[in-house]
Design an enzyme around this catalytic site. Structure first.
Site, PDB file in Angstrom:
ATOM      1  N   GLY A   1       0.756  -1.097  -0.213  1.00 39.68           N
ATOM      2  CA  GLY A   1       0.185  -0.031   0.123  1.00 39.68           C
ATOM      3  C   GLY A   1       0.778   1.097   0.025  1.00 39.68           C
ATOM      4  O   GLY A   1       0.989   1.836  -0.936  1.00 39.68           O
ATOM      5  N   ARG A   2       1.492   1.673   1.172  1.00 44.99           N
ATOM      6  CA  ARG A   2       2.345   2.601   1.419  1.00 44.99           C
ATOM      7  C   ARG A   2       3.276   2.752   0.155  1.00 44.99           C
ATOM      8  O   ARG A   2       3.881   3.772  -0.318  1.00 44.99           O
ATOM      9  CB  ARG A   2       2.980   2.645   2.732  1.00 44.99           C
TER      10      ARG A   2
ATOM     11  N   CYS B   1      -8.544  22.005  18.232  1.00 47.85           N
ATOM     12  CA  CYS B   1      -8.471  22.454  19.516  1.00 47.85           C
ATOM     13  C   CYS B   1      -8.121  21.122  20.492  1.00 47.85           C
ATOM     14  O   CYS B   1      -8.910  20.324  21.118  1.00 47.85           O
ATOM     15  CB  CYS B   1     -10.009  22.754  20.195  1.00 47.85           C
TER      16      CYS B   1
END
Length: 426
Positions: A281-282, A349
């Site tokens: 994949g990567r 946040c």
């Protein structure tokens, strides 16, 4: 890292192939995922070269980047697909995939997903537990079909990678203990709803050494020999994926460096008839993409300097999740501005909302930055946290660029939500 072949610097400006990145930012806004078609093809051709003339199938690991345009590129190039959900199966079929070249991995396949895959006629289910094997057998028998299965075995091999992406140790949730596999194969042989076709193993991700694969291979070959002695003959050996990419100074091996000793070992053991399956994949998409982001504010405190950008952990989760390192480069470096050390942070946040730390960069408010090596596990792990629309995605081919996923509107994020009426009807 600075420029790469498919993201070069020309006339002092970072490009995606032949298009200046500021042009894409002006046209499509930021944050923006930008992928290079040439980089996708180059990565694929490394695997294609490694399997040339051999009985092998490369199944792209869809979870790395599941955009339909990316899937269609690999389908056109001849890839099979490794999926881990019914949703991913629907995606690869929509992209034109042949289901006979699809393998289905994952520890928690639901009943509807098993039925969906059986109906489609996929190549193989990589079964990860005795309970899954039993459920699949029952569903297949109920449907009047035989499910092609391999067991994903856990060889207890250390892939020497980040613990969150190491999957081949006995304490991981994945696969079945290799010592229990012969018993489960014997059970599978007895069930009319199952057809044994192979054995599977996946030890982790971002692996930069060949030795863990070969350690796992030795154990798999011993298992295959033991199964053959028991009258169980397999058709394929699936070694999973996991080959790494260069994020900073890694030197990951070429696919041929892995496959050459694998095929040599198979021939030595008389197992040349086995088809070898890989699930990268990567290594196919990671360095084919960047995340383009703009500096909103520069904030200097007594303790640290912050470059607050418009991309965030909801756009690229890897740094917050894994403390992953991504290269960060100015798209158009400004002359005469001194370098300062910045943390590159987003507007979410959370204190964990950071994309890079301690980077020396010459920055001014409004500058564009490219977060490198973002083609894998970038958009596919994105969320709507803080009600932030996901970034747009663009595919570049030379001087052409296509929006392969438009930017979401805020209204789209809650269009499917419903406010129920109260008891008084209001």
């Amino acid at each position: 890292m600075t420029a790469t072949p498919h993201f070069p610097i020309r006339d002092g400006i970072l490009h995606a192939e032949d298009i200046p990145l500021p042009e894409l930012a002006d046209r499509h806004g930021t944050p923006l995922y930008v992928y290079s078609r040439a980089a996708l093809h180059e990565a694929w051709h490394r695997y294609e070269h490694a399997i040339a003339g051999r009985n092998a199938l490369v199944c792209y690991g869809v979870k790395a980047n599941s955009n339909l345009a990316v899937l269609h590129e690999f389908q056109r190039l001849g890839a099979g697909f490794d999926i881990v959900s019914g949703g991913e199966l629907a995606r690869v079929l929509a992209a034109g995939a042949n289901p006979n070249r699809v393998v289905f991995s994952g520890v928690g396949k639901q009943g509807w997903e098993l039925r969906q895959a059986l109906t489609a006629g996929i190549k193989c289910f990589n079964v990860e537990s005795a309970a899954e094997l039993e459920r699949l057998a029952d569903i297949a028998q109920e449907m009047g079909v035989r499910a092609p299965v391999s067991l994903r075995v856990n060889p207890d091999v250390d892939a020497k990678t980040h613990p969150y992406i190491s999957t081949g140790l006995k304490e991981n949730k994945f696969g079945v203990d290799i010592r229990e596999a012969p018993s489960l194969y014997r059970q599978a042989r007895q069930h009319p709803g199952l057809e044994i076709v192979g054995v599977d193993c996946h030890i982790g991700s971002q692996i930069t050494q060949i030795s863990p694969y070969l350690d796992a291979l030795d154990k798999l070959l011993d298992l295959i020999d033991a199964l053959a002695a028991d009258g169980i003959t397999l058709r394929h050996l699936d070694l999973g994926g996991g080959l790494g990419i260069r994020y900073t100074d890694e030197t990951p091996p070429d696919p041929a460096e892995l496959l050459n000793p694998v095929f040599a070992a198979l021939h030595q053991r008389g197992l040349h008839y086995l088809q070898v399956i890989l699930e990268p994949g990567r290594s196919l998409v990671g360095n084919a993409g960047i995340l383009l982001t703009r500096v909103e504010y520069l904030k200097c405190t007594e303790a640290r300097n912050f470059a607050i950008v418009d991309a965030a952990m909801n756009d690229l989760m890897r740094p917050a999740l894994y403390e992953a390192w991504h290269g960060v480069v100015p798209v158009q470096p400004r002359a005469g501005i001194p370098q300062e050390t910045y943390d590159i942070v987003g507007p979410i946040c959370e204190s964990g909302d950071w994309l890079a730390r301690d980077r020396k960069l010459p920055l001014e408010q409004g500058d564009l930055l490219a977060i490198q090596s973002a083609g894998a596990y970038g958009f596919s792990m994105a969320s709507h946290y803080n009600t932030r629309p996901c970034a747009a995605e663009v595919l570049v081919d030379g001087q052409n660029a296509w929006v392969i996923r438009p930017r979401e509107s805020i209204q789209e994020l809650f269009a499917q939500e419903r406010i129920p009426k109260t008891a008084d009807g209001r």
